[in-house]
Write an enzyme that holds these catalytic residues in place. Structure first.
Site, PDB file in Angstrom:
ATOM      1  N   SER A  64       0.802  -1.215   0.000  1.00 59.62           N
ATOM      2  CA  SER A  64       0.000   0.000   0.000  1.00 59.62           C
ATOM      3  C   SER A  64       0.847   1.282   0.000  1.00 59.62           C
ATOM      4  CB  SER A  64      -0.921  -0.087   1.213  1.00 59.62           C
ATOM      5  OG  SER A  64      -1.824   0.963   1.228  1.00 59.62           O
ATOM      6  N   ASP A 283      -1.536   1.347  -3.766  1.00 61.43           N
ATOM      7  CA  ASP A 283      -2.324   0.256  -4.355  1.00 61.43           C
ATOM      8  C   ASP A 283      -3.741   0.728  -4.687  1.00 61.43           C
ATOM      9  OD1 ASP A 283      -3.076   0.474  -1.704  1.00 61.43           O
ATOM     10  OD2 ASP A 283      -3.384  -1.666  -1.428  1.00 61.43           O
ATOM     11  N   ASP A 285      -6.322   2.075  -3.050  1.00 65.81           N
ATOM     12  CA  ASP A 285      -7.558   1.866  -2.284  1.00 65.81           C
ATOM     13  C   ASP A 285      -7.840   3.040  -1.355  1.00 65.81           C
ATOM     14  OD1 ASP A 285      -5.586   1.376  -0.443  1.00 65.81           O
ATOM     15  OD2 ASP A 285      -6.390  -0.533   0.251  1.00 65.81           O
ATOM     16  N   GLU A 377     -12.360   6.185   6.505  1.00 66.69           N
ATOM     17  CA  GLU A 377     -11.389   6.627   7.484  1.00 66.69           C
ATOM     18  C   GLU A 377     -10.922   8.003   7.027  1.00 66.69           C
ATOM     19  OE1 GLU A 377      -9.181   2.920   9.427  1.00 66.69           O
ATOM     20  OE2 GLU A 377      -8.505   3.300   7.404  1.00 66.69           O
ATOM     21  N   ARG A 502      -3.570   5.254  20.982  1.00 62.62           N
ATOM     22  CA  ARG A 502      -3.766   3.832  20.668  1.00 62.62           C
ATOM     23  C   ARG A 502      -2.473   3.269  20.086  1.00 62.62           C
ATOM     24  NH1 ARG A 502      -4.130   3.757  15.077  1.00 62.62           N
ATOM     25  NH2 ARG A 502      -4.590   1.539  14.970  1.00 62.62           N
TER      26      ARG A 502
HETATM   27  C1  16G Z   1      -3.962  -0.291   7.799  1.00 56.92           C
HETATM   28  C2  16G Z   1      -5.427  -0.282   7.489  1.00 56.92           C
HETATM   29  C3  16G Z   1      -5.956   1.132   7.464  1.00 56.92           C
HETATM   30  C4  16G Z   1      -5.627   1.837   8.751  1.00 56.92           C
HETATM   31  C5  16G Z   1      -4.162   1.741   9.061  1.00 56.92           C
HETATM   32  C6  16G Z   1      -3.898   2.245  10.461  1.00 56.92           C
HETATM   33  C7  16G Z   1      -6.689  -1.716   5.980  1.00 56.92           C
HETATM   34  C8  16G Z   1      -6.806  -2.245   4.591  1.00 56.92           C
HETATM   35  N1  16G Z   1      -5.682  -0.881   6.185  1.00 56.92           N
HETATM   36  O1  16G Z   1      -3.244   0.311   6.771  1.00 56.92           O
HETATM   37  O2  16G Z   1      -7.332   1.078   7.270  1.00 56.92           O
HETATM   38  O3  16G Z   1      -5.994   3.190   8.684  1.00 56.92           O
HETATM   39  O4  16G Z   1      -3.762   0.390   9.008  1.00 56.92           O
HETATM   40  O5  16G Z   1      -2.548   2.094  10.763  1.00 56.92           O
HETATM   41  O6  16G Z   1      -7.448  -2.054   6.865  1.00 56.92           O
HETATM   42  P1  16G Z   1      -2.030   2.179  12.235  1.00 56.92           P
HETATM   43  O7  16G Z   1      -2.687   1.074  13.026  1.00 56.92           O
HETATM   44  O8  16G Z   1      -0.558   2.049  12.107  1.00 56.92           O
HETATM   45  O9  16G Z   1      -2.418   3.534  12.771  1.00 56.92           O
HETATM   46 ZN    ZN Z   2      -3.696   1.114   0.188  1.00 52.73          ZN
END
Ligand code: 16G
Ligand code: ZN
Length: 534
Positions: A64, A283, A285, A377, A502
């Site tokens: 990604s 990618d 998305d 998001e 978090r």
């Molecule tokens: C991943 C997730 C994305 C989320 C990000 C948060 C998918 C396909 N991708 O890239 O949605 O915003 O993680 O990252 O679910 P973090 O936990 O490092 O903050």
């Molecule tokens: Zn992506």
């Protein structure tokens, strides 16, 4: 006795001491430690397909928005959803088997526990983004798939949402829910035709510049443009940062993550005031919009903005087509949604908001409970999904006036325009273009709907992020003890203050988000909370 599973595992041994986790977006890390994981994912994909009676499952090789030297892999369920949670744990356990014998034993053990008949067919669809390591990792994956006796189709380079689309198409072929033709051309035809219909006689106001993060979205968008026929739709798209010949340029100083994190346009951007721009990630998305206002100030229109724009448009369409008493719309956000966006949805659009933990699968699941669930998001991941009964209601409704009929047509076209399998940057930006054209809005009018609260995101390095446990959709910490109390105390001192901490699901860090009435206060609050969690 020959043991192809053990042989495949032997061919791709894991590096010593590395521990893998199937996280929010699958396995993701430095590409050079992923060979063994890909082979094992091949085995899991075969098991998962067999568990589902031979339905097609997908495997996408991508990292990604992460740097060019990273890579990753994720599994896709038959309807295009993310992998079921219990299988994330199975995948993690498989990836961490070290000896070839242990891999083979675990493979047998999963088959037994899950009552999987290993002689039954398994069908897997595979694609990858444009990273340099992709070809090698594909080879490792194929070794696993072959060892497990799976039939597989390799689609070469695809965006992640295109792969989800293919999987859903294959599984719904020859059913009343047939999703589309499972080819790249089928994808472009479906979405471009829906775009033209949804636009109706409306024309976009000026062109759109799309930054493709030097990723797979570039060549795919260039292909899609051929189907969009600018002479018909009037949508002039200029594609920038679409260099996939230089994989080291991927996501570097461009792309959705760069724009959202740095709150600025890619340095190469040459657009003038009022010009609409959007950026995809590696990618394709994720998408975020932005523009320069007449004072040349950068203005971001992020996932929250797309959600509010889309939800308000659907609200109007449902009402004007006469379906308001049958169909309820809701918006799904995460804790990162700007407080002003949440307020706007609840108070101005008068729609309910659900908050879920971070990660597409959580939002998607919450949205599935709604008639029309709009989920995004803030970082630009998202889409809108329609429940079965809603689709039927829209399909069967008999309009009572020409105006109802016209709006119903647009609503139907929008359903086709939205990739129901997963959030899709290409389909999402086409939808945004449709809404802006219908509303006759430029980016300035869109921005004027509400004013974002100033906010700040910080990354805090801690010795052990696993001790940070949350509740209430990640908005409150339950552990370490006492920390939430300290955060609450700090927050109270700030006007319109809100903050949470978090553990990241993708990096070894804790993230702190804060918003408040002014930029200075938001920064101050973020720093104070970071001090508390450190
Ligand atoms: C991943 C997730 C994305 C989320 C990000 C948060 C998918 C396909 N991708 O890239 O949605 O915003 O993680 O990252 O679910 P973090 O936990 O490092 O903050
Ligand atoms: Zn992506």
């Amino acid at each position: 006795m020959s043991n192809p599973v053990a042989d495949a595992a032997r061919k791709h041994p894991p590096p010593e001491g590395h521990v893998y986790t199937y996280g929010t977006a699958g396995f993701r890390t430095k590409a050079d430690v992923l060979d063994s994981v890909l082979t094992r994912v091949g085995l899991i994909a075969a098991l998962r397909s067999r568990k589902l009676g031979g339905r097609y499952v997908g495997v996408m090789i991508t990292a990604s928005h992460n740097p060019p030297q990273d890579n990753g892999v994720k599994l896709v369920e038959p309807m295009g959803d993310m992998l079921e949670e219990s299988w994330e744990a199975i995948s993690t356990e498989m990836a961490n088997q070290t000896s070839p014998e242990a891999v083979s034993e675990y493979y047998q053990c999963v088959a037994e526990e899950q009552k999987i008949d290993l002689s039954k067919p398994a069908n897997v669809i595979v694609a990858r983004d444009t990273r340099a390591s992709g070809a090698r990792l594909l080879g490792c994956l194929v070794d696993g798939l072959k060892a497990a006796g799976a039939e597989y189709r390799d689609f070469g380079f695809l965006t992640t949402p295109q792969l989800h689309y293919m999987v859903r198409c294959f599984n719904t072929a020859d059913t009343p829910d047939a999703y589309g033709v499972p080819t790249e051309a089928g994808y472009y035809e479906k979405f471009s035709a829906a775009f033209k219909k949804a636009m109706g006689s409306n024309k976009p106001n000026g062109g759109l510049t799309v930054d493709c993060a030097n990723g797979v979205g570039g060549p795919k968008l260039n292909e899609l443009i051929k189907y969009l026929h600018v002479t018909e739709t009037g949508l002039e798209i200029s594609v920038v940062n679409d260099n996939v010949v230089k994989p080291e340029a991927l996501n570097v100083d461009c792309g959705a993550d760069y724009v959202k994190t740095n709150q600025r346009a890619p340095p190469t951007s040459k657009t003038g005031p009022g010009d609409r721009c959007c950026s995809l990630d590696g990618d394709a998305d994720r998408v975020v919009y932005y523009f320069k206002d007449d004072q040349n100030v950068f203005r971001l229109l992020d996932g929250d903005r797309i959600a509010t724009l889309v939800a308000s448009f659907f609200g109007d369409l449902v009402r004007t087509s006469g379906l308001a008493d049958q169909i309820k719309i809701g918006v799904v956000q995460t804790a990162y949604a700007n407080g002003a966006a949440t307020d706007y949805v609840e108070k101005n659009l008068r729609l309910p908001v659900t908050c879920t933990p971070t990660g597409v699968k959580y939002l998607h699941h919450a949205a599935q409970k709604l008639d029309i669930g709009v989920y995004f998001e803030a970082n630009g991941h998202g889409t809108a999904i329609f429940s079965h009964s809603t689709l039927n209601a829209i399909k069967n409704y008999k309009p009572k006036s020409p105006s109802e009929a016209e709006n119903l047509e647009i609503l139907r076209a929008c359903i086709d325009l939205i990739n129901q399998a997963v959030g899709d940057a290409l389909s999402d930006f086409l939808l945004v273009e449709v809404v802006l054209a219908h509303k006759r809005w430029g980016p300035q009018e869109w921005l004027a709907t509400y004013t974002d609260l100033p906010n700040r995101l910080l990354k805090v390095l801690v010795s052990d992020r696993t001790i940070f446990k949350t509740t209430d959709a990640e908005r409150k910490l339950t552990s370490p003890e006492g920390v939430q109390g300290q955060i609450d105390k700090e927050v109270q001192k700030f006007r319109q203050g809100r903050s949470f901490a978090r553990a990241s699901g993708t990096e070894d860090a804790v993230r702190v988000y804060a918003e408040a009435a002014t930029k200075a206060e938001a920064e101050d609050l973020a720093r104070k909370v970071a001090e508390i969690v450190k």
